[in-house]
Design an enzyme around this catalytic site. Structure first.
Site, PDB file in Angstrom:
ATOM      1  N   PRO A 129      -5.421  -6.118   5.202  1.00 29.49           N
ATOM      2  CA  PRO A 129      -6.031  -6.981   4.181  1.00 29.49           C
ATOM      3  C   PRO A 129      -5.210  -8.266   4.031  1.00 29.49           C
ATOM      4  CG  PRO A 129      -5.516  -4.778   3.304  1.00 29.49           C
ATOM      5  CD  PRO A 129      -4.889  -4.873   4.652  1.00 29.49           C
ATOM      6  N   ASP A 184     -10.800   3.074   1.601  1.00 29.41           N
ATOM      7  CA  ASP A 184      -9.685   3.964   1.919  1.00 29.41           C
ATOM      8  C   ASP A 184      -8.460   3.708   1.050  1.00 29.41           C
ATOM      9  OD1 ASP A 184      -7.473   2.451   3.960  1.00 29.41           O
ATOM     10  OD2 ASP A 184      -9.430   1.510   3.831  1.00 29.41           O
ATOM     11  N   GLN A 185      -8.344   2.467   0.503  1.00 29.76           N
ATOM     12  CA  GLN A 185      -7.166   2.140  -0.313  1.00 29.76           C
ATOM     13  C   GLN A 185      -7.184   2.867  -1.666  1.00 29.76           C
ATOM     14  OE1 GLN A 185      -5.822  -2.067  -0.319  1.00 29.76           O
ATOM     15  NE2 GLN A 185      -7.527  -2.481   1.052  1.00 29.76           N
ATOM     16  N   GLN A 218       0.821  -1.215   0.000  1.00 30.40           N
ATOM     17  CA  GLN A 218       0.000   0.000   0.000  1.00 30.40           C
ATOM     18  C   GLN A 218       0.853   1.261   0.000  1.00 30.40           C
ATOM     19  OE1 GLN A 218      -3.102   0.784   3.078  1.00 30.40           O
ATOM     20  NE2 GLN A 218      -3.892  -1.208   2.517  1.00 30.40           N
ATOM     21  N   HIS A 275     -10.874   5.287   8.499  1.00 33.83           N
ATOM     22  CA  HIS A 275      -9.671   5.163   7.660  1.00 33.83           C
ATOM     23  C   HIS A 275      -9.791   6.030   6.401  1.00 33.83           C
ATOM     24  CE1 HIS A 275      -7.980   1.471   9.652  1.00 33.83           C
ATOM     25  NE2 HIS A 275      -6.868   1.999   9.173  1.00 33.83           N
TER      26      HIS A 275
END
Length: 365
Positions: free
Chosen positions: A131, A297-298, A104, A320
């Site tokens: 994750p 949020d990613q 990430q 997040h």
């Protein structure tokens, strides 16, 4: 130089490692010197953990930057980025720290490198509070590639809590710029599939029990779809240590992917693990968004970097996500708006996250 440092308060909002990931990745991309104080002030063990330190070190190495305060337990760092270069980079948490979280932080940076990159990420592949690698490959990858880039993720070895010992290799080529995404149509669920796994000393029966329990739980709500959850035993040469878990993915007619996942641990009934994953999936399907709560949020950093307007329909905005938006706006010229959709169905808690991206251009290409 110090006068120009961007000051980040690592203790506000979500107050965890995510603030560090978003702000150091953007610092690296934008060439902004950074100071982060009160790192993970909101956590029971404040300061840098091995996971976060590995993330900082890979960013430092990617851009030949300067990192001060980079040790375990540190609550303040300063970072001075250099020029992002491609090539091979290794990050090893030496614990069960998540390889997915390392990915990430590094991925946005290597997209704007001068040449292709190969990242060797070591740690936990299926770890708590992050994750699972299966989620990264099955859900995150196909959706994030809509920003108009591709990457390859090769799972060399899986690693579990507490020892870690897993390794993934990520390969990607740089891009000139990112395209915006428009994920506003959920469509109808067309397929539900997944994998329930055991590794190490655990019997395959546990995987079968997890899968069966998940199927039973989903069947109560969704009756007319074939649900294909494969029970698997990870080959011994492709897993380090002992672990178990499950991921269940729903695919929709418009190409959306939403998931629920859960990990087994000592003393936790395997039926419970399966039911937990199924309930998370069902909750994600109920809110009517095009992304699940983990993906939300990613996507923020990519929306901020893209050229043009991105729109994503989601369920309730997670802390997040709010945090990622806050720091993306603080560091870039991107502008986010979040609008609640109440009109068509008041029972649904649905929102549109819209972003006018900053239009990051790769200076090396």
């Amino acid at each position: 130089m110090d006068g120009d440092r961007v000051e980040i308060d690592g203790g506000i909002m979500e107050g965890g490692g995510q603030i560090l990931r978003v702000s150091t990745a953007l610092s690296c991309l934008l060439g902004l010197p950074l100071r982060v104080r009160r790192i993970r002030a909101g956590r029971s063990q404040p300061g840098l953990r091995p996971q976060h330190l590995s993330g900082l070190e890979i960013i430092r190495d990617l851009c030949e930057g300067k990192l001060e305060g980079g040790e375990i337990g540190s609550t303040e760092i300063t970072f001075t980025p250099g020029k992002i270069k491609g090539g091979t980079h290794i990050a090893d948490t030496k614990t069960a720290g998540s390889v997915c979280l390392l990915m990430q932080v590094a991925m946005p940076c290597v997209l704007f490198a001068a040449s292709p990159s190969e990242l060797h990420l070591k740690g936990g592949t299926n770890a708590e509070m992050a994750p699972q690698i299966d989620y990264t490959v099955m859900v995150f990858k196909p959706i994030v590639e809509k920003f108009n880039f591709t990457f390859n993720c090769d799972i060399k070895k899986r690693g579990y809590y507490p020892q870690g010992g897993g390794e993934v290799v990520v390969q990607m080529s740089p891009v000139k710029e990112l395209s915006p995404i428009n994920l506003t149509e959920r469509g109808t669920v067309t397929k539900i599939y997944g994998r329930a796994f055991v590794a190490g000393a655990l019997p395959i029966k546990l995987a079968k029990d997890m899968a069966a329990a998940a199927v039973r739980c989903i069947r109560k709500e969704i009756r007319d779809l074939y649900i294909n959850i494969q029970p698997v035993r990870e080959p011994d040469d492709q897993a380090f240590g002992t672990g178990s878990g499950i991921i269940v993915v729903a695919e929709t007619s418009t190409g959306c992917l939403l998931a629920g996942s859960s990990l087994g641990k000592r003393g936790k009934n395997s039926d419970k693990v399966g039911i937990e994953a199924a309930e998370i999936l069902l909750r994600n399907l109920k809110h009517g968004g095009t992304v699940d709560d983990s993906l939300q949020d990613q996507l923020i950093i990519f929306m901020a970097l893209a050229k043009g307007v991105s729109r994503v329909k989601s369920g309730p905005i997670t802390l997040h996500t709010q945090t990622a938006i806050h720091f993306a706006e603080q560091l870039t010229k991107a502008k986010f708006t979040v609008t609640k959709l109440g009109e068509e169905d008041p029972s649904k808690d649905t929102y549109i996250i819209e972003c006018q991206g900053m239009g990051m251009i790769n200076p090396n290409l």
